[in-house]
Write an enzyme that holds these catalytic residues in place. Structure first.
Site, PDB file in Angstrom:
ATOM      1  N   SER A   1       9.343  22.499  86.605  1.00 24.82           N
ATOM      2  CA  SER A   1       9.824  21.147  86.274  1.00 24.82           C
ATOM      3  C   SER A   1      10.104  21.021  84.782  1.00 24.82           C
ATOM      4  O   SER A   1       9.603  21.803  83.966  1.00 24.82           O
ATOM      5  CB  SER A   1       8.729  20.147  86.707  1.00 24.82           C
ATOM      6  OG  SER A   1       9.011  18.840  86.286  1.00 24.82           O
ATOM      7  N   GLY A   2      10.919  20.047  84.439  1.00 27.04           N
ATOM      8  CA  GLY A   2      11.058  19.593  83.052  1.00 27.04           C
ATOM      9  C   GLY A   2      11.401  20.681  82.039  1.00 27.04           C
ATOM     10  O   GLY A   2      12.354  21.447  82.218  1.00 27.04           O
ATOM     11  N   ILE A   3      10.622  20.726  80.970  1.00 22.68           N
ATOM     12  CA  ILE A   3      10.890  21.629  79.853  1.00 22.68           C
ATOM     13  C   ILE A   3      10.760  23.092  80.281  1.00 22.68           C
ATOM     14  O   ILE A   3      11.576  23.939  79.891  1.00 22.68           O
ATOM     15  CB  ILE A   3       9.937  21.306  78.680  1.00 22.68           C
ATOM     16  CG1 ILE A   3      10.317  19.934  78.068  1.00 22.68           C
ATOM     17  CG2 ILE A   3       9.949  22.405  77.622  1.00 22.68           C
ATOM     18  CD1 ILE A   3       9.266  19.334  77.149  1.00 22.68           C
TER      19      ILE A   3
ATOM     20  N   ASP B   1      -2.337  28.551  88.508  1.00 23.86           N
ATOM     21  CA  ASP B   1      -3.019  27.396  87.915  1.00 23.86           C
ATOM     22  C   ASP B   1      -3.581  27.859  86.566  1.00 23.86           C
ATOM     23  O   ASP B   1      -4.476  28.706  86.510  1.00 23.86           O
ATOM     24  CB  ASP B   1      -4.150  26.940  88.845  1.00 23.86           C
ATOM     25  CG  ASP B   1      -4.879  25.714  88.299  1.00 23.86           C
ATOM     26  OD1 ASP B   1      -4.795  25.432  87.081  1.00 23.86           O
ATOM     27  OD2 ASP B   1      -5.553  25.044  89.103  1.00 23.86           O
ATOM     28  N   VAL B   2      -3.063  27.287  85.488  1.00 25.28           N
ATOM     29  CA  VAL B   2      -3.414  27.795  84.152  1.00 25.28           C
ATOM     30  C   VAL B   2      -4.861  27.503  83.753  1.00 25.28           C
ATOM     31  O   VAL B   2      -5.344  28.041  82.758  1.00 25.28           O
ATOM     32  CB  VAL B   2      -2.461  27.256  83.063  1.00 25.28           C
ATOM     33  CG1 VAL B   2      -1.040  27.756  83.277  1.00 25.28           C
ATOM     34  CG2 VAL B   2      -2.508  25.724  82.980  1.00 25.28           C
TER      35      VAL B   2
ATOM     36  N   ASN C   1       3.286  26.630  78.640  1.00 27.63           N
ATOM     37  CA  ASN C   1       3.999  25.352  78.588  1.00 27.63           C
ATOM     38  C   ASN C   1       3.418  24.283  79.512  1.00 27.63           C
ATOM     39  O   ASN C   1       3.645  23.098  79.281  1.00 27.63           O
ATOM     40  CB  ASN C   1       5.479  25.625  78.926  1.00 27.63           C
ATOM     41  CG  ASN C   1       6.237  24.360  79.235  1.00 27.63           C
ATOM     42  OD1 ASN C   1       6.579  23.595  78.334  1.00 27.63           O
ATOM     43  ND2 ASN C   1       6.469  24.089  80.517  1.00 27.63           N
ATOM     44  N   ALA C   2       2.671  24.687  80.530  1.00 28.89           N
ATOM     45  CA  ALA C   2       2.161  23.695  81.485  1.00 28.89           C
ATOM     46  C   ALA C   2       1.334  22.642  80.757  1.00 28.89           C
ATOM     47  O   ALA C   2       0.616  22.955  79.798  1.00 28.89           O
ATOM     48  CB  ALA C   2       1.317  24.379  82.557  1.00 28.89           C
ATOM     49  N   GLY C   3       1.446  21.400  81.201  1.00 30.92           N
ATOM     50  CA  GLY C   3       0.646  20.358  80.563  1.00 30.92           C
ATOM     51  C   GLY C   3       0.625  19.089  81.388  1.00 30.92           C
ATOM     52  O   GLY C   3       1.458  18.883  82.273  1.00 30.92           O
TER      53      GLY C   3
ATOM     54  N   SER D   1       3.104  19.293  70.991  1.00 36.30           N
ATOM     55  CA  SER D   1       3.747  17.975  71.082  1.00 36.30           C
ATOM     56  C   SER D   1       3.775  17.346  69.706  1.00 36.30           C
ATOM     57  O   SER D   1       2.884  17.598  68.879  1.00 36.30           O
ATOM     58  CB  SER D   1       2.964  17.071  72.035  1.00 36.30           C
ATOM     59  OG  SER D   1       3.453  15.734  71.973  1.00 36.30           O
TER      60      SER D   1
ATOM     61  N   TYR E   1      -4.731  13.268  74.993  1.00 37.24           N
ATOM     62  CA  TYR E   1      -3.567  14.171  75.017  1.00 37.24           C
ATOM     63  C   TYR E   1      -3.243  14.653  73.602  1.00 37.24           C
ATOM     64  O   TYR E   1      -3.000  15.852  73.384  1.00 37.24           O
ATOM     65  CB  TYR E   1      -2.377  13.416  75.619  1.00 37.24           C
ATOM     66  CG  TYR E   1      -1.074  14.176  75.650  1.00 37.24           C
ATOM     67  CD1 TYR E   1      -0.803  15.084  76.661  1.00 37.24           C
ATOM     68  CD2 TYR E   1      -0.111  13.973  74.662  1.00 37.24           C
ATOM     69  CE1 TYR E   1       0.404  15.780  76.694  1.00 37.24           C
ATOM     70  CE2 TYR E   1       1.093  14.661  74.690  1.00 37.24           C
ATOM     71  CZ  TYR E   1       1.344  15.565  75.700  1.00 37.24           C
ATOM     72  OH  TYR E   1       2.534  16.249  75.727  1.00 37.24           O
TER      73      TYR E   1
ATOM     74  N   LYS F   1      -3.181  18.523  72.126  1.00 37.51           N
ATOM     75  CA  LYS F   1      -1.999  19.165  71.548  1.00 37.51           C
ATOM     76  C   LYS F   1      -2.251  19.584  70.103  1.00 37.51           C
ATOM     77  O   LYS F   1      -1.700  20.600  69.639  1.00 37.51           O
ATOM     78  CB  LYS F   1      -0.791  18.237  71.670  1.00 37.51           C
ATOM     79  CG  LYS F   1      -0.361  18.010  73.123  1.00 37.51           C
ATOM     80  CD  LYS F   1       0.003  19.317  73.824  1.00 37.51           C
ATOM     81  CE  LYS F   1       0.630  19.105  75.178  1.00 37.51           C
ATOM     82  NZ  LYS F   1       1.106  20.355  75.789  1.00 37.51           N
TER      83      LYS F   1
HETATM   84  P1  NAD Z   1       6.647  18.120  83.780  1.00 38.14           P
HETATM   85  O1  NAD Z   1       5.579  17.344  84.475  1.00 38.14           O
HETATM   86  O2  NAD Z   1       8.059  17.888  84.159  1.00 38.14           O
HETATM   87  O3  NAD Z   1       6.341  19.673  83.871  1.00 38.14           O
HETATM   88  C1  NAD Z   1       5.039  20.168  83.702  1.00 38.14           C
HETATM   89  C2  NAD Z   1       4.798  21.258  84.728  1.00 38.14           C
HETATM   90  O4  NAD Z   1       3.478  21.773  84.514  1.00 38.14           O
HETATM   91  C3  NAD Z   1       4.864  20.740  86.172  1.00 38.14           C
HETATM   92  O5  NAD Z   1       5.755  21.524  86.934  1.00 38.14           O
HETATM   93  C4  NAD Z   1       3.434  20.889  86.662  1.00 38.14           C
HETATM   94  O6  NAD Z   1       3.340  21.220  88.042  1.00 38.14           O
HETATM   95  C5  NAD Z   1       2.928  22.014  85.785  1.00 38.14           C
HETATM   96  N1  NAD Z   1       1.460  22.034  85.728  1.00 38.14           N
HETATM   97  C6  NAD Z   1       0.610  20.998  85.586  1.00 38.14           C
HETATM   98  N2  NAD Z   1      -0.649  21.421  85.636  1.00 38.14           N
HETATM   99  C7  NAD Z   1      -0.608  22.774  85.827  1.00 38.14           C
HETATM  100  C8  NAD Z   1      -1.590  23.778  85.974  1.00 38.14           C
HETATM  101  N3  NAD Z   1      -2.906  23.478  85.967  1.00 38.14           N
HETATM  102  N4  NAD Z   1      -1.181  25.063  86.115  1.00 38.14           N
HETATM  103  C9  NAD Z   1       0.137  25.367  86.146  1.00 38.14           C
HETATM  104  N5  NAD Z   1       1.113  24.453  86.030  1.00 38.14           N
HETATM  105  C10 NAD Z   1       0.740  23.162  85.882  1.00 38.14           C
HETATM  106  O7  NAD Z   1       6.432  17.793  82.230  1.00 38.14           O
HETATM  107  P2  NAD Z   1       7.206  18.287  80.907  1.00 38.14           P
HETATM  108  O8  NAD Z   1       7.497  17.058  80.152  1.00 38.14           O
HETATM  109  O9  NAD Z   1       8.264  19.262  81.209  1.00 38.14           O
HETATM  110  O10 NAD Z   1       5.992  19.010  80.167  1.00 38.14           O
HETATM  111  C11 NAD Z   1       6.022  20.376  79.760  1.00 38.14           C
HETATM  112  C12 NAD Z   1       5.193  20.511  78.497  1.00 38.14           C
HETATM  113  O11 NAD Z   1       5.815  19.753  77.457  1.00 38.14           O
HETATM  114  C13 NAD Z   1       3.778  19.949  78.632  1.00 38.14           C
HETATM  115  O12 NAD Z   1       2.868  20.786  77.952  1.00 38.14           O
HETATM  116  C14 NAD Z   1       3.882  18.606  77.937  1.00 38.14           C
HETATM  117  O13 NAD Z   1       2.640  18.168  77.442  1.00 38.14           O
HETATM  118  C15 NAD Z   1       4.843  18.949  76.825  1.00 38.14           C
HETATM  119  N6  NAD Z   1       5.496  17.819  76.179  1.00 38.14           N
HETATM  120  C16 NAD Z   1       6.309  16.992  76.882  1.00 38.14           C
HETATM  121  C17 NAD Z   1       6.914  15.932  76.230  1.00 38.14           C
HETATM  122  C18 NAD Z   1       7.826  14.982  76.951  1.00 38.14           C
HETATM  123  O14 NAD Z   1       8.191  13.947  76.359  1.00 38.14           O
HETATM  124  N7  NAD Z   1       8.250  15.255  78.158  1.00 38.14           N
HETATM  125  C19 NAD Z   1       6.690  15.709  74.860  1.00 38.14           C
HETATM  126  C20 NAD Z   1       5.858  16.582  74.179  1.00 38.14           C
HETATM  127  C21 NAD Z   1       5.266  17.642  74.855  1.00 38.14           C
END
Ligand code: NAD
Length: 271
Positions: free
Chosen positions: A25-27, A69-70, A96-98, A151, A164, A168
């Protein structure tokens, strides 16, 4: 703004093998796509298995999904080992997971320490574990790197996201603390720190964050409404903006970049 598909054709990661956690997902997903465009083979690791399998399938033969699972060190180790057994070596581990954690995180008499432990377990501890297991397979070759997603909240704390933010900041501290030990093995570790980025996590959390934020909610609320004043630097980034920073940090262009936190937030956290 230039056409990014042109820059992607430079194949900055040709021949490299990467593991990306949180890649369903996402990033993480955008980074997997960008890494592959740049010539890498990618293991996508996540806990959302159905989504992860379909994302990997959509990215073609250079993408493989694995459950990871990280919070479980052995699962992270297994994802690293899968990269080596499938592709012969590992060049890049993108930790990257978070998760955002429960809200609010700034009610000082009612802090939820169970939530604190959970957020640290998902966001902070895996950065250290990623370094350990990346180095285990990279050190014998004397080449490779770790990129951790931190972050802008780890640079300037967001009160409603206090826990959070701490997690970070810890990621950034891990990167800084481990840069020299990594360099001693010929390896690198850097962080990329996104500002607000249009991902499922942010779209899910931002209304809740804005609802519980005192004082600093104005910019966040404007982002929710996507009605940003022209004199504000508050901006909603796209996942690709972060993915391209990760490509740079993971590439040989960054061969002497180590222990760095690359903030990608349009300058928001400078103020
Ligand atoms: P997202 O929820 O779209 O993606 C995060 C992914 O991490 C998900 O697919 C989820 O299933 C996975 N995940 C969660 N817990 C997990 C675990 N225990 N083991 C393995 N995978 C796991 O969110 P995102 O926004 O793409 O976030 C990605 C990273 O970017 C994160 O670390 C988040 O903190 C960071 N971040 C995001 C933003 C933002 O605005 N979106 C800003 C700063 C930092």
């Amino acid at each position: 703004v230039s056409d990014f598909s042109t820059t992607s054709n430079l194949q900055r990661l040709a021949g490299k093998v990467a593991v990306i956690t949180g890649a369903a997902s996402g990033i993480g997903k955008a980074t997997a796509e960008e890494f592959i465009k740049n010539g890498a083979k990618v293991i996508l690791a996540d806990i959302q298995d159905d989504l992860g399998h379909s994302v990997a399938a959509s990215l073609g033969p250079d993408a493989t999904y694995t459950h990871c699972d990280v919070t479980d060190e052995s699962q992270l180790a297994a994802a690293v080992d899968l990269a080596v057994s499938r592709h012969g070596h590992l060049d890049i581990l993108h930790s990257n997971a978070g998760i955002a954690g429960g809200l609010p995180q700034d009610d000082v008499t009612r802090l939820d320490l169970a939530d604190f432990d959970r957020v640290m377990a998902v966001n902070a501890r895996p950065a250290m574990a990623a370094i350990k297991h990346a180095a285990r397979v990279m050190a014998p070759r004397g080449t490779g790197c770790v990129v951790c997603t931190a972050s802008s909240a780890g640079v300037v704390p967001v009160p409603a996201l206090a826990t959070y933010s701490v997690s970070k900041s810890a990621v950034i501290a891990v990167v800084r603390a481990m840069a020299e030990p990594m360099a001693r093995r010929g390896l690198r570790v850097n962080a990329v720190s996104p500002g607000a980025t249009r991902t499922p996590m942010l779209l899910r959390e931002l209304p809740r964050i804005a609802a519980v934020s005192q004082g600093m909610s104005a910019e966040l609320t404007r982002l929710v409404d996507e009605d940003v004043d022209s004199d504000s630097v508050a901006v909603m980034l796209e996942p690709e903006d972060i993915a391209r920073a990760a490509v740079y940090l993971a590439s040989d262009d960054a061969r002497y970049v180590n222990g760095h936190n690359m903030v990608v937030d349009a300058g928001y956290s400078v103020h």
